[in-house]
Write a protein that holds these residues in place. Structure first.
Motif, PDB file in Angstrom:
ATOM      1  N   SER A  80       0.820  -1.209   0.000  1.00  0.00           N
ATOM      2  CA  SER A  80       0.000   0.000   0.000  1.00  0.00           C
ATOM      3  C   SER A  80       0.855   1.260   0.000  1.00  0.00           C
ATOM      4  O   SER A  80       1.973   1.277   0.525  1.00  0.00           O
ATOM      5  N   GLU A  81       0.295   2.330  -0.562  1.00  0.00           N
ATOM      6  CA  GLU A  81       1.023   3.591  -0.644  1.00  0.00           C
ATOM      7  C   GLU A  81       1.340   4.149   0.735  1.00  0.00           C
ATOM      8  O   GLU A  81       2.399   4.752   0.929  1.00  0.00           O
ATOM      9  N   ASP A  82       0.431   3.959   1.708  1.00  0.00           N
ATOM     10  CA  ASP A  82       0.688   4.536   3.018  1.00  0.00           C
ATOM     11  C   ASP A  82       1.875   3.869   3.713  1.00  0.00           C
ATOM     12  O   ASP A  82       2.575   4.502   4.510  1.00  0.00           O
ATOM     13  N   TYR A  83       2.128   2.596   3.407  1.00  0.00           N
ATOM     14  CA  TYR A  83       3.303   1.929   3.969  1.00  0.00           C
ATOM     15  C   TYR A  83       4.581   2.402   3.276  1.00  0.00           C
ATOM     16  O   TYR A  83       5.586   2.698   3.932  1.00  0.00           O
ATOM     17  N   VAL A  84       4.560   2.522   1.955  1.00  0.00           N
ATOM     18  CA  VAL A  84       5.727   3.009   1.215  1.00  0.00           C
ATOM     19  C   VAL A  84       6.073   4.430   1.648  1.00  0.00           C
ATOM     20  O   VAL A  84       7.238   4.821   1.678  1.00  0.00           O
ATOM     21  N   LEU A  85       5.055   5.209   2.015  1.00  0.00           N
ATOM     22  CA  LEU A  85       5.267   6.586   2.457  1.00  0.00           C
ATOM     23  C   LEU A  85       6.234   6.648   3.637  1.00  0.00           C
ATOM     24  O   LEU A  85       7.033   7.593   3.750  1.00  0.00           O
ATOM     25  N   LEU A  86       6.211   5.657   4.513  1.00  0.00           N
ATOM     26  CA  LEU A  86       7.138   5.626   5.648  1.00  0.00           C
ATOM     27  C   LEU A  86       8.580   5.572   5.155  1.00  0.00           C
ATOM     28  O   LEU A  86       9.470   6.232   5.707  1.00  0.00           O
ATOM     29  N   TYR A  87       8.823   4.803   4.098  1.00  0.00           N
ATOM     30  CA  TYR A  87      10.178   4.666   3.556  1.00  0.00           C
ATOM     31  C   TYR A  87      10.650   5.977   2.922  1.00  0.00           C
ATOM     32  O   TYR A  87      11.795   6.409   3.125  1.00  0.00           O
ATOM     33  N   SER A  88       9.779   6.607   2.134  1.00  0.00           N
ATOM     34  CA  SER A  88      10.202   7.841   1.469  1.00  0.00           C
ATOM     35  C   SER A  88      10.431   8.951   2.483  1.00  0.00           C
ATOM     36  O   SER A  88      11.359   9.758   2.341  1.00  0.00           O
ATOM     37  N   ARG A  89       9.612   9.003   3.518  1.00  0.00           N
ATOM     38  CA  ARG A  89       9.775  10.029   4.542  1.00  0.00           C
ATOM     39  C   ARG A  89      11.084   9.826   5.322  1.00  0.00           C
ATOM     40  O   ARG A  89      11.780  10.799   5.656  1.00  0.00           O
ATOM     41  N   ILE A  90      11.433   8.577   5.629  1.00  0.00           N
ATOM     42  CA  ILE A  90      12.686   8.327   6.349  1.00  0.00           C
ATOM     43  C   ILE A  90      13.873   8.688   5.464  1.00  0.00           C
ATOM     44  O   ILE A  90      14.867   9.270   5.931  1.00  0.00           O
ATOM     45  N   ALA A  91      13.784   8.377   4.171  1.00  0.00           N
ATOM     46  CA  ALA A  91      14.860   8.757   3.253  1.00  0.00           C
ATOM     47  C   ALA A  91      15.035  10.268   3.233  1.00  0.00           C
ATOM     48  O   ALA A  91      16.172  10.786   3.260  1.00  0.00           O
ATOM     49  N   GLU A  92      13.936  11.018   3.194  1.00  0.00           N
ATOM     50  CA  GLU A  92      14.001  12.483   3.232  1.00  0.00           C
ATOM     51  C   GLU A  92      14.635  12.980   4.531  1.00  0.00           C
ATOM     52  O   GLU A  92      15.444  13.915   4.522  1.00  0.00           O
ATOM     53  N   TYR A  93      14.249  12.363   5.636  1.00  0.00           N
ATOM     54  CA  TYR A  93      14.756  12.782   6.945  1.00  0.00           C
ATOM     55  C   TYR A  93      16.271  12.604   7.015  1.00  0.00           C
ATOM     56  O   TYR A  93      16.995  13.469   7.523  1.00  0.00           O
ATOM     57  N   LEU A  94      16.760  11.478   6.486  1.00  0.00           N
ATOM     58  CA  LEU A  94      18.190  11.201   6.552  1.00  0.00           C
ATOM     59  C   LEU A  94      18.984  12.023   5.546  1.00  0.00           C
ATOM     60  O   LEU A  94      20.156  12.336   5.787  1.00  0.00           O
ATOM     61  N   ASN A  95      18.373  12.361   4.422  1.00  0.00           N
ATOM     62  CA  ASN A  95      19.065  13.140   3.392  1.00  0.00           C
ATOM     63  C   ASN A  95      18.082  14.142   2.798  1.00  0.00           C
ATOM     64  O   ASN A  95      17.419  13.861   1.795  1.00  0.00           O
ATOM     65  N   PRO A  96      17.970  15.319   3.406  1.00  0.00           N
ATOM     66  CA  PRO A  96      16.996  16.313   2.927  1.00  0.00           C
ATOM     67  C   PRO A  96      17.209  16.728   1.473  1.00  0.00           C
ATOM     68  O   PRO A  96      16.300  17.272   0.855  1.00  0.00           O
ATOM     69  N   GLU A  97      18.409  16.482   0.927  1.00  0.00           N
ATOM     70  CA  GLU A  97      18.669  16.838  -0.474  1.00  0.00           C
ATOM     71  C   GLU A  97      18.347  15.693  -1.436  1.00  0.00           C
ATOM     72  O   GLU A  97      18.620  15.798  -2.631  1.00  0.00           O
ATOM     73  N   HIS A  98      17.761  14.622  -0.917  1.00  0.00           N
ATOM     74  CA  HIS A  98      17.372  13.480  -1.757  1.00  0.00           C
ATOM     75  C   HIS A  98      16.040  13.829  -2.423  1.00  0.00           C
ATOM     76  O   HIS A  98      14.962  13.407  -1.984  1.00  0.00           O
ATOM     77  N   ILE A  99      16.103  14.594  -3.500  1.00  0.00           N
ATOM     78  CA  ILE A  99      14.894  15.127  -4.132  1.00  0.00           C
ATOM     79  C   ILE A  99      14.034  14.011  -4.727  1.00  0.00           C
ATOM     80  O   ILE A  99      12.807  14.137  -4.789  1.00  0.00           O
ATOM     81  N   ASP A 100      14.657  12.904  -5.145  1.00  0.00           N
ATOM     82  CA  ASP A 100      13.848  11.795  -5.652  1.00  0.00           C
ATOM     83  C   ASP A 100      12.909  11.271  -4.571  1.00  0.00           C
ATOM     84  O   ASP A 100      11.782  10.844  -4.871  1.00  0.00           O
ATOM     85  N   SER A 101      13.354  11.296  -3.315  1.00  0.00           N
ATOM     86  CA  SER A 101      12.483  10.881  -2.212  1.00  0.00           C
ATOM     87  C   SER A 101      11.348  11.871  -2.005  1.00  0.00           C
ATOM     88  O   SER A 101      10.206  11.489  -1.734  1.00  0.00           O
ATOM     89  N   VAL A 102      11.668  13.149  -2.125  1.00  0.00           N
ATOM     90  CA  VAL A 102      10.631  14.182  -2.004  1.00  0.00           C
ATOM     91  C   VAL A 102       9.580  13.982  -3.092  1.00  0.00           C
ATOM     92  O   VAL A 102       8.364  14.037  -2.822  1.00  0.00           O
ATOM     93  N   MET A 103      10.024  13.737  -4.301  1.00  0.00           N
ATOM     94  CA  MET A 103       9.089  13.519  -5.404  1.00  0.00           C
ATOM     95  C   MET A 103       8.249  12.266  -5.174  1.00  0.00           C
ATOM     96  O   MET A 103       7.045  12.243  -5.465  1.00  0.00           O
ATOM     97  N   MET A 104       8.876  11.211  -4.647  1.00  0.00           N
ATOM     98  CA  MET A 104       8.120   9.998  -4.384  1.00  0.00           C
ATOM     99  C   MET A 104       7.062  10.243  -3.306  1.00  0.00           C
ATOM    100  O   MET A 104       5.924   9.769  -3.412  1.00  0.00           O
ATOM    101  N   THR A 105       7.419  10.996  -2.273  1.00  0.00           N
ATOM    102  CA  THR A 105       6.450  11.337  -1.229  1.00  0.00           C
ATOM    103  C   THR A 105       5.262  12.082  -1.825  1.00  0.00           C
ATOM    104  O   THR A 105       4.098  11.777  -1.532  1.00  0.00           O
ATOM    105  N   ALA A 106       5.535  13.056  -2.665  1.00  0.00           N
ATOM    106  CA  ALA A 106       4.456  13.826  -3.292  1.00  0.00           C
ATOM    107  C   ALA A 106       3.570  12.931  -4.153  1.00  0.00           C
ATOM    108  O   ALA A 106       2.331  13.037  -4.118  1.00  0.00           O
ATOM    109  N   GLU A 107       4.184  12.043  -4.925  1.00  0.00           N
ATOM    110  CA  GLU A 107       3.414  11.120  -5.771  1.00  0.00           C
ATOM    111  C   GLU A 107       2.535  10.204  -4.919  1.00  0.00           C
ATOM    112  O   GLU A 107       1.391   9.896  -5.291  1.00  0.00           O
ATOM    113  N   LEU A 108       3.061   9.763  -3.786  1.00  0.00           N
ATOM    114  CA  LEU A 108       2.283   8.883  -2.895  1.00  0.00           C
ATOM    115  C   LEU A 108       1.095   9.633  -2.310  1.00  0.00           C
ATOM    116  O   LEU A 108      -0.022   9.094  -2.250  1.00  0.00           O
ATOM    117  N   PHE A 109       1.320  10.865  -1.865  1.00  0.00           N
ATOM    118  CA  PHE A 109       0.210  11.664  -1.351  1.00  0.00           C
ATOM    119  C   PHE A 109      -0.869  11.834  -2.418  1.00  0.00           C
ATOM    120  O   PHE A 109      -2.071  11.766  -2.133  1.00  0.00           O
TER     121      PHE A 109
END
Length: 572
Positions: free
Chosen positions: A273-302
């Motif tokens: 489910s998207e809500d579970y994958v969202l946890l992964y993208s958010r943690i990636a963003e937290y660890l590397n705020p410049e990981h823009i691919d993670s930011v984009m994935m978070t937005a796509e999931l939302f």
């Protein structure tokens, strides 16, 4: 993820004790129920608020604790998720999401000994994630030999090799061993690697560090073709200018662990489910705020979850100077459109067209939006601007010709529409959408019916379970006077799309043509019942259906000056 359900009955029992305790229990139950509903609606802000209120009344309930962590992580609020996760661990409760949060916290703080000790005690995420994170933790401690051993151990597990060697190559590159990293990317050691966008960028940067820019340019051309997005285009320009491009993907263990969460999240999208994958993208963003691919994935999931405001805010967080800014703005416009904020969506794309006029994709996005808003003239102009900016007439441009053809057809400019449809087919000869749309249009105009039949038969062969395309086949057979053959296809189309008004209307006409008049009237009534009264399709004419119910199809055709059913006029 292990979940323990909140016992609402246990809370309710406190009501019997009266006084302040009853009021407190009542508040806890209300907050919990509101939080649960918010979670079901993917309303993360409300869920975080209500779970926090429920937690104030029941600080040791496992379900409330874990659900609060999920809500806060989904919003990127790690300052609130971390202490709750520590509470879960202190209470010796099992929670995968709390484990993930505490791993992220230890990585962020550089507490790699604590992290390795954690993995020595537990397997909290999964063998792949645990193994890769432990390997990066060893690198974080400065023990590259132990890190490589860990990567190799993960690679030996069935089905995990591709992930493991990718991260091993990144780890080697992060410490400057570009020769060894390139050997892995090239498949000369550790076996072949699955090609990804980020992996290709990393490989190109590694080749540049080895002063092999010509090979890096060839790699990009092979992987991405001629029409590049801004990020890849910028990289290629630097390489072609013989600049030594730095290795930017990973700068240390924290970035490596962020890449673990991102790459696993991307791999999980199709399986969970998207809500579970969202946890992964958010943690990636937290660890590397410049990981823009993670930011984009978070937005796509939302966006997939229907949380359009959160998607819009996330897209907007991409810095204007980042090469992914244009993709983020196009994503923001789509999220605004889906939230019915069409004026704001148009404004975003119009501003983007002015600031980045050289990018075909920007004009295609604008064209798509105008077309959805039925502003067909504006859409056709936007598609023309896009076609003018492509470097060559490549196959992928079939869609732009196809979309512009639809606009011209809606504008009543058939010659231009047919030209674009046929150009789309030159670029992509067996594309079923184009075959169907052009074939159906020819049928509706009652011209070139034999050619239309051939096109639609090819489209059905490509997509036999498409109700629209099967409907087209039944309809062209009807137009050709082959009524008995049309029946089976029209009935099949109605099975595939039982509530589509156009399909049911067509089925009614075909049934009438073969003498099944009672069934025909039933289908026409069904068609009327499925018409969207607020925004009816331009392909359905309710008044005409009512007239058929009143006097029959034969009379309606006579009134319209059309040939009777037994006469076939192939105007080709």
């Amino acid at each position: 993820m292990t979940r323990t359900k909140l016992s609402v009955l246990a809370l309710a029992a406190a009501l019997l004790q009266g006084g302040a305790q009853a009021a407190s229990a009542d508040e806890a139950i209300g907050a919990y129920l509101a939080a649960r509903q918010a979670s079901l609606d993917n309303d993360y802000k409300a869920a975080a608020e209500y779970f926090t209120k429920a937690l104030a009344e029941d600080q040791s309930n496992p379900a409330i604790l874990e659900s609060a962590v999920v809500a806060h992580v989904s919003l990127g609020h790690f300052d609130q998720a971390i202490p709750i996760s520590r509470k879960i661990e202190d209470d010796e409760l099992l929670s995968q999401v709390a484990f993930m949060v505490l791993v992220a916290d230890e990585v962020k703080r550089g507490a790699f000994d604590d992290l390795l000790d954690r993995f020595g005690r537990d397997h909290g995420i999964g063998s792949l994630a645990d193994g890769l994170i432990a390997a990066w933790a060893q690198l974080g401690k400065g023990d590259m030999s132990a890190a490589l051993d860990r990567f190799d151990a993960v690679a030996e597990e069935q089905g995990l090799r591709s992930f493991a060697i990718y991260h091993k190559a990144l780890a080697l590159a992060s410490v400057g061993d570009f020769e060894a990293a390139e050997q892995i990317f090239a498949g000369k050691s550790d076996g072949p690697m699955q090609r990804t966008r980020r992996g290709t960028v990393a490989w190109a940067e590694i080749l540049s560090q080895l002063e092999r820019n010509d090979e890096a340019v060839a790699l990009i051309d092979d992987a991405f073709g001629a029409d590049l997005d801004p990020e890849i285009s910028q990289l290629r320009e630097m390489l072609a200018a013989d600049q030594r491009v730095p290795f930017s993907l990973i700068s240390g263990a924290g970035d490596g662990v962020a890449e673990v969460f991102y790459s696993l999240g991307r791999a999980l999208i199709s399986d969970t489910s998207e809500d579970y994958v969202l946890l992964y993208s958010r943690i990636a963003e937290y660890l590397n705020p410049e990981h823009i691919d993670s930011v984009m994935m978070t937005a796509e999931l939302f966006e997939s979850l229907g949380r359009y405001q959160l998607a819009t805010d996330t897209y907007k967080s991409v810095p204007r100077e980042h090469p992914s800014f244009t993709a983020a703005e196009m994503g923001r416009a789509e999220a605004l459109r889906r939230a019915d904020r069409t004026d704001a969506a148009v404004e975003v794309l119009e501003q983007l067209s002015e600031s980045h006029p050289e990018l075909p994709a920007v004009h295609v996005s604008a064209g798509d939006l105008y077309r959805q808003l039925e502003r067909f003239g504006d859409a056709a102009a936007a598609y023309e601007r896009a076609l003018d900016r492509y470097s060559d007439d490549a196959e992928e441009q079939w869609f732009v010709h196809y979309a512009r053809a639809i606009c011209y057809e809606r504008l009543g400019e058939w010659e231009k529409a047919e030209s674009d449809f046929r150009r789309a087919l030159e670029l992509n000869p067996e594309q079923p959408q184009v075959l169907n749309y052009l074939g159906y249009s020819l049928v509706e105009k009652q011209i070139k019916l034999d050619e239309a039949l051939g096109m639609i038969e090819r489209a059905v062969a490509k997509q036999p379970n498409s109700g629209y395309i099967v409907d087209s086949l039944g309809w062209v057979l009807y137009r050709l006077g082959r009524y008995d053959e049309a029946v089976d296809h029209m009935e099949r189309a109605a099975e595939l799309m039982p509530v589509d008004p156009v399909v049911n209307d067509h089925l009614g006409d075909v049934l009438w043509a073969v003498g099944r008049k009672n069934e025909a009237e039933f289908q026409w009534k069904r068609a009327l019942s499925f018409v969207d009264q607020e925004k009816p399709s331009p392909d359905i004419k309710p008044d005409r259906i009512r007239r058929k119910l009143e006097v029959g199809l034969d009379v309606v055709l006579e009134e319209e000056g059309a040939p009777p059913l037994e006469i076939v006029d192939d105007g080709g």
